[in-house]
Design a protein around this motif. Structure first.
Motif, mmCIF file in Angstrom:
data_model
loop_
_atom_site.group_PDB
_atom_site.id
_atom_site.type_symbol
_atom_site.label_atom_id
_atom_site.label_comp_id
_atom_site.label_asym_id
_atom_site.label_seq_id
_atom_site.Cartn_x
_atom_site.Cartn_y
_atom_site.Cartn_z
ATOM 1 N N TYR A 91 0.550 0.295 -2.154
ATOM 2 C CA TYR A 91 0.710 0.912 -3.468
ATOM 3 C C TYR A 91 -0.326 2.015 -3.624
ATOM 4 C CZ TYR A 91 2.482 -3.879 -4.195
ATOM 5 O OH TYR A 91 3.108 -5.073 -4.089
ATOM 6 N N TYR A 92 0.017 3.205 -3.225
ATOM 7 C CA TYR A 92 -0.971 4.287 -3.315
ATOM 8 C C TYR A 92 -0.372 5.523 -3.966
ATOM 9 C CZ TYR A 92 -3.076 0.954 -0.382
ATOM 10 O OH TYR A 92 -3.535 -0.234 0.070
ATOM 11 N N TYR A 93 -1.241 6.409 -4.418
ATOM 12 C CA TYR A 93 -0.795 7.637 -5.077
ATOM 13 C C TYR A 93 -0.152 8.528 -4.024
ATOM 14 C CZ TYR A 93 -4.000 5.658 -8.433
ATOM 15 O OH TYR A 93 -4.632 4.795 -9.282
ATOM 16 N N PHE A 95 1.018 11.431 -4.075
ATOM 17 C CA PHE A 95 0.737 12.871 -4.040
ATOM 18 C C PHE A 95 -0.598 13.182 -3.354
ATOM 19 C CE2 PHE A 95 -2.385 12.740 -7.449
ATOM 20 C CZ PHE A 95 -2.007 11.616 -8.163
ATOM 21 N N GLN A 152 -8.736 1.850 2.912
ATOM 22 C CA GLN A 152 -9.254 1.838 1.524
ATOM 23 C C GLN A 152 -9.929 0.505 1.199
ATOM 24 O OE1 GLN A 152 -8.192 0.111 -1.447
ATOM 25 N NE2 GLN A 152 -6.645 -1.040 -0.338
ATOM 26 N N LEU B 10 -8.346 12.434 -10.756
ATOM 27 C CA LEU B 10 -7.037 12.112 -10.166
ATOM 28 C C LEU B 10 -5.899 12.608 -11.062
ATOM 29 C CD1 LEU B 10 -6.100 10.373 -7.670
ATOM 30 C CD2 LEU B 10 -5.677 8.565 -9.307
ATOM 31 N N GLU B 14 -3.111 15.363 -10.167
ATOM 32 C CA GLU B 14 -1.680 15.068 -10.260
ATOM 33 C C GLU B 14 -0.952 16.191 -11.004
ATOM 34 O OE1 GLU B 14 -0.573 11.642 -12.524
ATOM 35 O OE2 GLU B 14 1.480 11.688 -11.805
ATOM 36 N N ARG B 17 -0.501 19.167 -8.910
ATOM 37 C CA ARG B 17 0.488 19.080 -7.836
ATOM 38 C C ARG B 17 1.920 18.886 -8.327
ATOM 39 N NH1 ARG B 17 -3.107 16.310 -3.113
ATOM 40 N NH2 ARG B 17 -4.538 18.065 -3.110
ATOM 41 N N ASN B 80 4.383 1.789 -10.018
ATOM 42 C CA ASN B 80 4.102 2.046 -8.594
ATOM 43 C C ASN B 80 3.078 1.067 -8.038
ATOM 44 O OD1 ASN B 80 5.752 4.286 -8.871
ATOM 45 N ND2 ASN B 80 4.044 5.629 -9.355
ATOM 46 N N ARG B 81 2.554 0.236 -8.903
ATOM 47 C CA ARG B 81 1.584 -0.818 -8.560
ATOM 48 C C ARG B 81 0.264 -0.274 -8.010
ATOM 49 N NH1 ARG B 81 4.777 -6.126 -6.833
ATOM 50 N NH2 ARG B 81 6.128 -6.191 -8.631
ATOM 51 N N THR B 82 -0.019 0.976 -8.305
ATOM 52 C CA THR B 82 -1.298 1.540 -7.885
ATOM 53 C C THR B 82 -2.440 0.972 -8.730
ATOM 54 O OG1 THR B 82 -0.693 3.397 -9.288
ATOM 55 C CG2 THR B 82 -0.457 3.722 -6.940
ATOM 56 N N PRO B 85 -4.675 -1.973 -6.492
ATOM 57 C CA PRO B 85 -5.859 -1.606 -5.691
ATOM 58 C C PRO B 85 -6.977 -1.011 -6.557
ATOM 59 C CG PRO B 85 -3.875 -0.645 -4.741
ATOM 60 C CD PRO B 85 -3.465 -1.273 -6.036
ATOM 61 N N LYS B 89 -11.106 -2.885 -7.512
ATOM 62 C CA LYS B 89 -12.436 -2.276 -7.350
ATOM 63 C C LYS B 89 -13.254 -2.611 -8.610
ATOM 64 C CE LYS B 89 -10.880 0.127 -3.721
ATOM 65 N NZ LYS B 89 -9.743 -0.739 -3.402
#
Lengths: 250, 259
Positions: A91-93, A95, A152, B10, B14, B17, B80-82, B85, B89
Motif C-alpha cells: 500500500y504505497y503512494y 505517484f 520502507q 507529500l 501530489e 503531479r 488505498n490503505r497507505t 504503513p 510509524k
C-alpha cells in the motif's frame, strides 16, 4: 531475556452493526516475543492474527488487556519508533518513486539528509531496486512493490520487524529472497514477528511459533520442541490444533 | 513536527503531479487572456467588468482545487490503505490531520500565487499600474478563506466516507453560506420563535467566508480593507480553522482502522 512484544489477556471485540451481534476477534490472548528471535504467528483465516497485529500497530484499540512494544504501551506512538512494518499487500503512494517513498518515511523518522541518503542507497541495494529507484511505483511488478515494502520497513533500522504474510503472492524466487533477508536480519540480531500460511517456510525460519484459532491461543513454543512433542511436522500440528478432520473413506 | 511537514510535503507533491491544477490554470489563463484582450470602445467600466470576471474565475478555480484536493486526502489514504504503513510509524492521528491540512493549505497558497501573479501581469499590462499592496491583501485574505474551507472539508472527510458526497455537501454548504449566510440574521428578525433563534444561532455559528472576499475592492480600485480589518478577519479565520481541525481530530482519533 527482554520481551520485545508483550501481550497480556488481550481482548478485542468488534461492535456489531445494526442487528448484527458483536464479534469477539481476540480473546484473552497472552504471549511474549523475546529479543532476537524470529516468531511465527499462525492461524487459519479469521483466527485473529491480523487483529492482534493491528492492535500492536495502533490501528485498533484493544477492548481489554494490554499490549506493549519494548515495554511501552502500544497506544503511545513512541512505541513504534523502533519497529518496521510490512503489510500483506503493498500500500504505497503510487505517484512516488521508490526513492521518494523511502525519503518520505526517513523524514518521518527524523533522519538527517546525509543519514537518509546513506540509508536509502543501502536499502535500495539490499532489495535490488537501485536501477528502478527513480521510476514511479505504479510501474513496478508485485515482487518489486513487495521489495519497496521491505525497504520502507527497514528505513529506521528497526529492532522489531512485523511482517504480515511477507511472501504472499510472490514467485518462488521472490520467496527465497525474502527468506534469505529474514535470515540475514535475524543474524543481525533483529526481532521478527511474522504471520504466514506457508508452514514449511515458518518451520525453516522461525525459532518459536504461536498458533491461534477463534481468537484464542492454542499452542505456543519452540518449533523443535513442538515437532518433538507432536511427532509430526508443523503442518500436521497446525491442522490438529485447528481441529481439521480429514474425510474418512467409506 | 517532522511528520507534519513530511505529510504536508507529500500533499503538495501530489497536487504537483496531478493534472487538476494545470487544467484549471490553463482554463483560467485562456479565459483571462480571451476576456482581457476584448476592448469595447475603450470603456473603463467594461475593463473593470472583465477584471471582475477574471477574478471570479480565479475564485472558482481555487475553490475547486481546495475542496477536491482536501476531500480526497483521508478517504484515499484509507481506500488505498497507505494509512497503515504511515500509522505504523511514530505518527499520531493528530499529526496526520495537521499534515494533511498544512499540505492542502500550502498547495492552495501556491496555486493562488500562480493565479494572482498571472492576473496582476495581465491587468497591469492593460492598465499600466501595479496595484501591489491591494493585490497582496486580496491574496492573503483569499488564502485565509481557503484555510477555513480546507479545514472544513477535512472535517467532512472524516465524517463522510465517500469523497464525492463530502465534496458535494461542502460545495452546497459553501455556496449556501455565500448566498444566504450573510442575510440569515436579517431573515431571523422576521421569523416567529423558535425559527428566529435557530436562524440567529446558525448565523453566528457558520464561518462567514464572504468577509474574506476582496476582489470587489481590486476591481473598483477602492481603498482596500485596512490592515487591522484584515488582521481581525485573519484571527476569525484561524479560530474556525482550529475548531474544524480539533473536531476532525476528535472524530478521527477514535476511528477503528482495520487492514
Amino acid at each position: 531475556m527482554e520481551n520485545v512484544v508483550q501481550l497480556k489477556n488481550l481482548r478485542v471485540e468488534y461492535r456489531g452493526r445494526g442487528s448484527q451481534p458483536a464479534k469477539l476477534a481476540v480473546n484473552n490472548l497472552s504471549l511474549a516475543v523475546h529479543a532476537g528471535e524470529v516468531f511465527g504467528f499462525l492461524g487459519p483465516n479469521g483466527a485473529g492474527k491480523t487483529t492482534t497485529m493491528n492492535v500492536l500497530l495502533g490501528f485498533v484499540n484493544a477492548t481489554g488487556g494490554e499490549a506493549r512494544l519494548f515495554g511501552v504501551n502500544v497506544r503511545d506512538p513512541i512505541a513504534r519508533q523502533r519497529i518496521g512494518y510490512l503489510p500483506e499487500l503493498t500500500y504505497y503512494y503510487k505517484f512516488l518513486t521508490a526513492e521518494e517513498i523511502l525519503r518520505f518515511y526517513a523524514k518521518i523518522f527524523g533522519l538527517t539528509q546525509s543519514e537518509s541518503n546513506k540509508r536509502i542507497e543501502a536499502l535500495l541495494k539490499l532489495v535490488e531496486l537501485t536501477e528502478a529507484a527513480k521510476r514511479p511505483i505504479k510501474s513496478y511488478s508485485k515482487g518489486m512493490q513487495q521489495r519497496v515494502g521491505l525497504a520502507q520497513a527497514l528505513i529506521n533500522n528497526p529492532d522489531l520487524l512485523i511482517l504480515d504474510e511477507p511472501t504472499s503472492g510472490l514467485d518462488p524466487l521472490g520467496r527465497m529472497k525474502v527468506r534469505q533477508l529474514i535470515q540475514r536480519l535475524k543474524n543481525e540480531g533483529k526481532t521478527i514477528l511474522f504471520s504466514s500460511h506457508e508452514l514449511g517456510e515458518v518451520e525453516t525460519v522461525c525459532d518459536r511459533v504461536a498458533i491461534v484459532d477463534k481468537g484464542e491461543l492454542k499452542v505456543e513454543g519452540r518449533v523443535t520442541d513442538l515437532v518433538a512433542q507432536y511427532q509430526c511436522d508443523l503442518e500436521k500440528i497446525f491442522l490438529n490444533v485447528v481441529g481439521y478432520q480429514p474425510e474418512s473413506r467409506s | 513536527m517532522n511528520s507534519v511537514f513530511a505529510i504536508a510535503g507529500l500533499v503538495v507533491k501530489e497536487l504537483q503531479r496531478r493534472k487538476d491544477f494545470y487544467v484549471l490554470f490553463v482554463l483560467t489563463a485562456l479565459l483571462t487572456v480571451l476576456l482581457g484582450s476584448v476592448s469595447f470602445f475603450n470603456a473603463e467600466n467594461i475593463a473593470r467588468y472583465l477584471k471582475d470576471i477574471c477574478l471570479l474565475l480565479i475564485w472558482v478555480s481555487s475553490l475547486v482545487i481546495a475542496v477536491t484536493t482536501t476531500a480526497r486526502q483521508l478517504p484515499a489514504e484509507r481506500e488505498n490503505r497507505t494509512i497503515f504503513p504511515l500509522l505504523a510509524k511514530p505518527v499520531t492521528r493528530g499529526q496526520v490531520i495537521a499534515g494533511k491540512f498544512l499540505g492542502c493549505w500550502l498547495a492552495c497558497g501556491i496555486a493562488l500565487l500562480v493565479f494572482y501573479l498571472f492576473f496582476t501581469v495581465i491587468s497591469a499590462s492593460r492598465e499600466h499600474v501595479w496595484h501591489l499592496v491591494p493585490t497582496l491583501k486580496a491574496v492573503w485574505m483569499h488564502w485565509m478563506l481557503l484555510g477555513v474551507l480546507v479545514a472544513m472539508v477535512l472535517f467532512g472527510s472524516v465524517v463522510f466516507t465517500a469523497p464525492s458526497s463530502n465534496t458535494t455537501i461542502c460545495f452546497i454548504v459553501i455556496v449556501g453560506i455565500l448566498g444566504i449566510g450573510r442575510h440569515l440574521h436579517r431573515v431571523a428578525l422576521d421569523q416567529p420563535e423558535p425559527v428566529s433563534t435557530m436562524l440567529s444561532v446558525i448565523y453566528f455559528l457558520i464561518p462567514h467566508v464572504e468577509w474574506f472576499y476582496l476582489p470587489d475592492f481590486l476591481v473598483n480600485d477602492q481603498n482596500i480593507a485596512p490592515w487591522t480589518d484584515c488582521l481581525m478577519a485573519s484571527l476569525y479565520g484561524v479560530a474556525y480553522m482550529a475548531a474544524f481541525l480539533i473536531a476532525a481530530w476528535m472524530r478521527f482519533r477514535r476511528q477503528m482502522l482495520s487492514v
